[in-house]
Design an enzyme around this catalytic site. Structure first.
Site, PDB file in Angstrom:
ATOM      1  CB  SER A 290      -0.901  -0.009   1.240  1.00 59.74           C
ATOM      2  OG  SER A 290      -1.439   1.272   1.452  1.00 59.74           O
TER       3      SER A 290
ATOM      4  CE1 TYR B 249      -4.117  -3.021   4.656  1.00 60.73           C
ATOM      5  CE2 TYR B 249      -3.240  -0.813   4.315  1.00 60.73           C
ATOM      6  CZ  TYR B 249      -3.758  -1.992   3.805  1.00 60.73           C
ATOM      7  OH  TYR B 249      -3.895  -2.140   2.458  1.00 60.73           O
TER       8      TYR B 249
END
Ligand code: NAP
Length: 343
Positions: A220, A233
């Protein structure tokens, strides 16, 4: 107890490893006759069991010949003759219109997995109708035993050689750091980091055996910026922690496995239209903030991420390894972007 269940569409054969019935695409062939019960020794056996099938041998030579960049122009931009495992191929970035189809459309034989059997079956039917060579297994990649079973199935299907591993599965729970429970921490680290790490370990002999292996992680843009998606995350998928995780693992493996002619790269998407984030994109204010922060003034589409995955797996990308590449409409290079005519 492993309950990964293989679901294949075409030819019916006896699985040499599990002595169960598998359905494999009719263009594949299974040459192993091993019935050894020990999974690890079976994996080794399959890895060293090079096929004598002249057609398979011919195709295997394509990626091997291109590994040094000396290949005919057409084959540099093709995945013909290659085999791929894509985790989480039924929705989103792994979805039928994205990574699985991208790789299959470029000529690879693809095996994928997800946890939802009816959805996987539906995807397999659609891929078959489109003429793609795709097989699949029901598998929760957060389970070590299911990961082992998955890689054994792939070893059996592809005669011990795998060109491409796409570690695509990922999930998130967005919370302030002080509110995460231990269970949530362990779950996110297991799905986002441990599964990819272990699948790389398991797939290494197969990738090496292919003669030209490629691992692509999907992380990401949070790897280079704080994006408010939750610190676990960030920690598991990205490079916000000192110990690294996925983005750093990409770099470590690139150096460690270069001698085996295995390249490792990572694609880092910004907001992309998938089931993972659809509930967030429904919030108009939030969507507006994303768009305002993005030079291209829109969110991404899954096939805009999968195109990079496909490229990184090609012989044309044979000198690219250890890279984390953002697919973000310019978001990560956008520091401060006021109107120029302020005077
Ligand atoms: N979408 C974004 O905006 C965005 C942005 C940055 C990074 N990413 C990353 O991109 C990757 C793909 O995300 P996505 O948006 O495409 O997600 P998605 O729409 O939620 O799709 C995830 C896919 O993985 C499967 N899956 C989920 N958990 C699994 C598990 N434990 N075992 C096996 N399969 C599993 C899902 O099927 P089942 O649920 O049926 O198992 C589905 O096929 C993730 O790593 C994510 O972190 C996404």
């Amino acid at each position: 107890m492993c309950n990964a269940r293989p679901l294949y569409l075409h030819k019916k054969v006896t699985c040499p490893i599990h002595a169960s019935i598998l359905y494999i695409p009719s263009s594949s062939s299974s040459t192993s006759t091993s019935t050894k019960p020990n999974p690890l020794s079976t994996l080794k056996f399959l890895s060293s069991n090079r096929t004598t099938d002249p057609i398979l041998s011919f195709f295997r030579k394509i990626p091997m010949a291109t590994a040094n960049g000396h290949s005919p122009p057409a084959s540099r931009w093709s995945l013909h003759g290659m085999t791929a495992l894509v985790t989480g191929g039924t929705r989103g970035i792994g979805l039928r219109s994205a990574t699985v189809e991208e790789l299959a459309g470029l000529g690879a034989k693809v095996h994928t997995c997800s946890r939802n059997e009816p959805e996987l079956n539906e995807c397999l039917q659609q891929w078959k109708a489109k003429g793609f060579s795709v097989s699949g297994s029901v598998c929760d990649v957060s389970s070590a035993s299911e990961r082992e079973k998955l890689v054994h199935e792939v070893a059996s299907l592809y005669n011990g050689a795998l060109n491409i591993l796409v570690n695509n599965v990922g999930t998130n729970v967005r919370k302030p750091t002080t509110e995460y429970s231990t269970e949530e921490y362990l779950r996110l680290m297991s799905v986002n980091l441990e599964s990819s790490y272990h699948l790389c370990q398991l797939a290494h002999p197969l990738l090496k055996q292919s003669g030209a292996g490629s691992v692509v992680f999907v992380s990401s843009v949070g790897g280079v910026l704080h994006i408010g998606s939750g610190s676990i995350y960030g920690l598991s998928k990205e490079f916000l922690s000192a110990s690294g995780a996925i983005n750093q693992l990409t770099k470590n493996l690139a150096c460690e496995w270069a001698k085996d002619n295995i390249r490792t790269n990572c694609v880092a998407p910004w907001y992309t239209r998938t089931s993972l984030v659809e509930h967030l994109l429904e919030k108009k204010d939030f969507l507006q903030q994303i768009v305002a922060r993005t030079p291209l003034q829109r969110i991404g589409e899954p096939n805009e991420v999968s195109s990079l995955v496909g490229f990184l797996c090609m012989p044309a990308a044979s000198y690219i390894t250890g890279q984390v590449i953002s697919v973000d409409g310019g978001m990560t290079v956008n520091g401060f972007n006021p109107p120029i005519n302020l005077d």
